[in-house]
Design an enzyme around this catalytic site. Structure first.
Site, PDB file in Angstrom:
ATOM      1  N   LYS A 165       0.540  -1.179  -0.116  1.00  0.00           N
ATOM      2  CA  LYS A 165      -0.187   0.145  -0.330  1.00  0.00           C
ATOM      3  C   LYS A 165       0.900   1.381  -0.128  1.00  0.00           C
ATOM      4  O   LYS A 165       2.436   0.836   0.503  1.00  0.00           O
ATOM      5  CB  LYS A 165      -0.930   0.294   1.053  1.00  0.00           C
ATOM      6  N   ASP A 188      -6.985   4.407  -5.408  1.00  0.00           N
ATOM      7  CA  ASP A 188      -7.588   4.070  -3.671  1.00  0.00           C
ATOM      8  C   ASP A 188      -8.727   5.683  -3.291  1.00  0.00           C
ATOM      9  O   ASP A 188      -8.194   6.465  -4.104  1.00  0.00           O
ATOM     10  CB  ASP A 188      -6.523   3.998  -2.049  1.00  0.00           C
TER      11      ASP A 188
END
Ligand code: NDP
Length: 450
Positions: free
Chosen positions: A130, A170
């Site tokens: 991430k 995201d």
């Protein structure tokens, strides 16, 4: 949990907390997984001996870097960029990039850790990562966003690649940002490879990537209901957020005959007593994706009440789809949902329910689908985008629709495999954690000590 397992868990968590002081989101994510995994591996000493959980809770590596860019007034701005590569045990690192002022190391470590299990559940060969930045795209011009993305990628490109680490979108990173990021990657690397997913169709994107997370979250709910010989038809749903995941969760819920009575953003929520219509959803998409406006404008335009700084969990419903952000359902919110009739929760956002909130759902024995299972549709289609890029092909939309539906059912099946309890309650959280863990852990065992 018996006392010897509880003791091991306590020692483990103490070390995690000591090594990551103040990283509460990360602690909570590890705790949630470890609570299911420790009892499961109690009679499997090899996992303890090889310290699998300890290794998974220590990212392979973390990159932190300065991102320096110039705004439209000529001022120099400085943000911080991150990439957390958690594990590549079962495939190249894969996970989204978040641009939001709240971004910090704790949140990205939590998300990268979760991503490792989620990606495993999809059945596709993808590790967990991430990244992102504390940059806030809200209120910035397109040119400013472009300059930030280019500056960000000028450092990030050193750490990513189609066989190494493949970032995606995201919160705050949608089609526009992916375009700027990919353009800069391509320029710096002087090659055209699928080093990012979530690309537009014109330059290597996949059909239904935009829809996949939201659709998948609703498909998972459909499968949970099917298990109880029920369906979404006629159900009243509360949905939070009005971004990518929320929009397509709403779209799929409407397609399956449900009524969606809320939408929100970080400023508050809108109550639509008779349910959002398809035209209203189209308006929200245009408002949020093109005009980048606020959800209060939707309320004003259509004459609905806007509940400033409030969350939608007090609105009576059958089903809830939290699709905004982490920790948006507290214990009190969860109690309210249960009290007002909610029978199922499917997490579109990443860990939107706090640990205490999840406990409330489980104590009430309502259906609860954790994010690592329920929102895995997005990364699954990203995995399929990688396959298409590697083969230099574009698959037809029907193929991807079918693949997404099958993958979500397979994930549901995997959760059932490990999650059915003696009283027949399906603990999807337990099922997802063990199902996701096993594949990664067994690959790590095969590699020895690395
Ligand atoms: P978007 O940026 O498109 O939308 C986010 C939405 O959540 C916006 O409505 C935003 O409101 C709201 N929001 C953000 N922060 C807060 C906050 N602190 N409190 C209340 N509302 C907030 O993001 P996505 O839809 O892509 O992502 C939503 C969630 O889904 C995240 O948890 C993400 O990690 C997860 N997810 C996304 C995937 C994807 O494919 N996009 C894949 C898997 C998980 P505002 O506009 O006011 O900021």
């Amino acid at each position: 949990m018996d006392s010897s397992v509880a003791g091991k868990l306590e020692v483990f968590m103490k070390k995690i907390k000591r090594n990551s002081l103040g990283q509460t989101e990360f602690h909570n994510a590890v705790q949630e997984v470890a609570e299911q995994i420790f009892p499961y591996i109690e009679d499997k000493p090899i996992y303890h001996k090889m310290r699998i959980m300890e290794r998974l809770a220590e990212p392979d590596r973390v990159f932190m870097f300065r991102v320096c860019w110039e705004d439209d007034q000529g001022n120099i701005r400085v943000n911080r960029g991150y990439r957390v590569q958690n594990s590549n045990a079962i495939g190249p690192y894969k996970g989204g990039m978040r641009f939001h002022p709240s971004v910090n190391l704790s949140i990205l470590k939590f998300l990268a850790f979760e991503q490792t299990f989620k990606n495993s559940l999809t059945g596709l060969p993808m590790g967990g990562a991430k990244g992102g930045s504390d940059f806030d795209p809200k209120g910035k011009s397109d040119r400013e966003v472009m300059r930030f993305c280019q500056a960000f990628m000028s450092e990030l490109f050193n750490y990513i690649g189609p066989n190494l680490d493949i970032p995606a979108g995201d919160i705050g990173v949608g089609a526009r940002e992916i375009g700027y990021l990919f353009g800069q990657y391509k320029r710096l690397k002087r090659e055209f490879t699928g080093a990012l997913t979530g690309k537009a169709l014109q330059y290597g994107g996949s059909h239904i990537r935009v829809e996949a997370t939201g659709y998948g979250t609703v498909y998972f709910m459909e499968d949970m209901l099917k298990e109880k010989k029920d369906s979404l038809e006629g159900k009243t749903c509360v949905i939070s957020g009005s971004g990518n995941v929320s929009q397509y969760a709403c779209e799929k819920a409407l397609q399956l005959g449900a009524k969606v009575v809320t939408t929100s953003d970080s400023a508050g929520f809108v109550h639509i007593p008779n349910g959002i219509s398809r035209d209203e959803l189209a308006y929200i998409k245009e408002l949020k994706n093109v005009r980048r406006g606020r959800i209060a404008e939707f309320a004003k335009e259509f004459g609905y009440q806007f509940h400033k700084n409030k969350k939608p969990w007090g609105i009576p419903c059958d089903l809830a789809f939290p699709c905004a952000t982490q920790n948006e359902i507290s214990k009190k919110d969860a109690e309210m949902l249960v009290k007002y009739g909610c029978i199922g929760v499917s997490e579109g956002a990443n860990m939107p329910a706090t640990l205490e909130g999840v406990q409330v759902f489980q104590d009430a024995k309502i259906m609860f689908a954790p994010s690592k299972a329920a929102n895995a549709g997005g990364v699954a289609v990203s995995g399929l985008e990688m396959s298409q890029n590697a083969a230099r092909l574009t698959w037809k939309e029907e193929v991807l629709q079918k693949n997404l539906r099958t993958i979500m059912s397979d994930i549901h099946g995997k959760c059932m495999e490990y999650g059915v309890e003696s009283n027949n309650y399906i603990n999807y959280l337990k099922g997802a954690n063990i199902g996701g863990f096993k594949k990664v852990a067994d690959a790590m065992l095969a590699y020895g000590v690395v």
